[in-house]
Design an enzyme around this catalytic site. Sequence first.
Site, PDB file in Angstrom:
ATOM      1  N   ASN B   9       0.798  -1.135   0.012  1.00 13.03           N
ATOM      2  CA  ASN B   9       0.053   0.027  -0.051  1.00 13.03           C
ATOM      3  C   ASN B   9       0.830   1.125   0.053  1.00 13.03           C
ATOM      4  O   ASN B   9       1.594   1.483   0.912  1.00 13.03           O
ATOM      5  CB  ASN B   9      -0.874  -0.053   1.219  1.00 13.03           C
ATOM      6  CG  ASN B   9      -1.802   1.056   1.448  1.00 13.03           C
ATOM      7  OD1 ASN B   9      -1.494   2.220   0.907  1.00 13.03           O
ATOM      8  ND2 ASN B   9      -3.070   0.930   2.033  1.00 13.03           N
ATOM      9  N   GLY B  11       0.081   4.161   0.510  1.00 10.66           N
ATOM     10  CA  GLY B  11      -0.255   5.387   1.337  1.00 10.66           C
ATOM     11  C   GLY B  11       0.313   5.026   2.562  1.00 10.66           C
ATOM     12  O   GLY B  11       1.190   5.950   3.224  1.00 10.66           O
ATOM     13  N   ASP B  69      -1.249  -4.858  11.583  1.00  7.48           N
ATOM     14  CA  ASP B  69      -2.448  -5.445  11.340  1.00  7.48           C
ATOM     15  C   ASP B  69      -3.415  -4.608  12.015  1.00  7.48           C
ATOM     16  O   ASP B  69      -3.083  -4.086  13.149  1.00  7.48           O
ATOM     17  CB  ASP B  69      -2.547  -7.069  11.770  1.00  7.48           C
ATOM     18  CG  ASP B  69      -3.940  -7.670  11.524  1.00  7.48           C
ATOM     19  OD1 ASP B  69      -4.082  -7.444  10.394  1.00  7.48           O
ATOM     20  OD2 ASP B  69      -4.372  -8.263  12.369  1.00  7.48           O
TER      21      ASP B  69
END
Lengths: 202, 202
Positions: B9, B11, B69
Amino acid sequence: MEIVVASHNPGKVAELKKLLEDLPVKIYSLDDFEVIPEVIEDGETFQENALKKARAVFAATGKITLADDSGLEVDALQGAPGVRSARFGGEGLTDHERNLKLLEMLEEVKDEERGATFQCCLAIVGPRNLEKVVNGACRGSIIRQPRGGSGFGYDPIFLPGEYGHTFAELSPEIKNKISHRGRALEKAALFLDGYIYSETHK
Amino acid sequence: MEIVVASHNPGKVAELKKLLEDLPVKIYSLDDFEVIPEVIEDGETFQENALKKARAVFAATGKITLADDSGLEVDALQGAPGVRSARFGGEGLTDHERNLKLLEMLEEVKDEERGATFQCCLAIVGPRNLEKVVNGACRGSIIRQPRGGSGFGYDPIFLPGEYGHTFAELSPEIKNKISHRGRALEKAALFLDGYIYSETHK
């Protein structure tokens, strides 16, 4: 590994010991040393004072040193007493006299304009040019009458945002979780945790 | 010093780069490696999944690895979807379908009982048995209709306590300051800061 907390205040030393209890580190306070330089906290910022104190104690002891400077910034007083929190109103005042003096100055200030922020700056100074600064803040408001017997300084007149109790009415455990000093200490402990891990696992 | 962010990801990788920008460290993402083990996130806790991912990527790359997570815990659902947030309602759903499914389950739940907490667990795994876990949380509530186009996952239905906007309506800068992931990343950055200081100043 050894760390000096640049304080004679057993409460502050105990707080840090608690936060670092899982680390292989021995904590000293200033009471463990015979000759410690007198540091005049005349800086323009919390950071300046914290660094000045930490540098002086590191120079004298040769051990990694953690020093803090803290203060209360009152919105209606444009951030005063701020870095002058410990001397506000005159050097000779007790904490209680200082609180009454501040309340008097805020007598005409409406409830919704009594916001204030407790600030804490912590400096870590050590060998090989180590200088790390972390900050913690706690937002709240100034009540009209002192309440509670714990803590010290402005604690009896400061109501943190999240709670219906002043800092002086909260248990040390809860105060340490939400206070400016607790938040800065948590950050310092994380930095020291990483530093000590590397130092002790070669 | 080199660190792998166990994520594809962009971001997330950008967020971490920003937080570590003052440190002498090169950040990699999973896209920089050709062979990365597939990790099944079937742990019972966020920490189990984060550690599992970080260990696998560290074993494959030999570089310090940061893995996270995260999930949403809804009070009225006794903490669900929690660790199953990414698979809630079925594997094939889009984020939007998953949000509608959650809103449907909460249709009868009154406004004052719609509290929820976004949780993030970050694991740092590296050489010489380095394993450090930090957590971040953000308290808020679940609104009744998705709002906003930024972010991902449950962002459009989560209203953080301090703001009148959903995560998906906030700029990345503000979201990063108050979000569960931003808070955990700040802690991880402090730990890495101390670790890297010691590693690079021998």
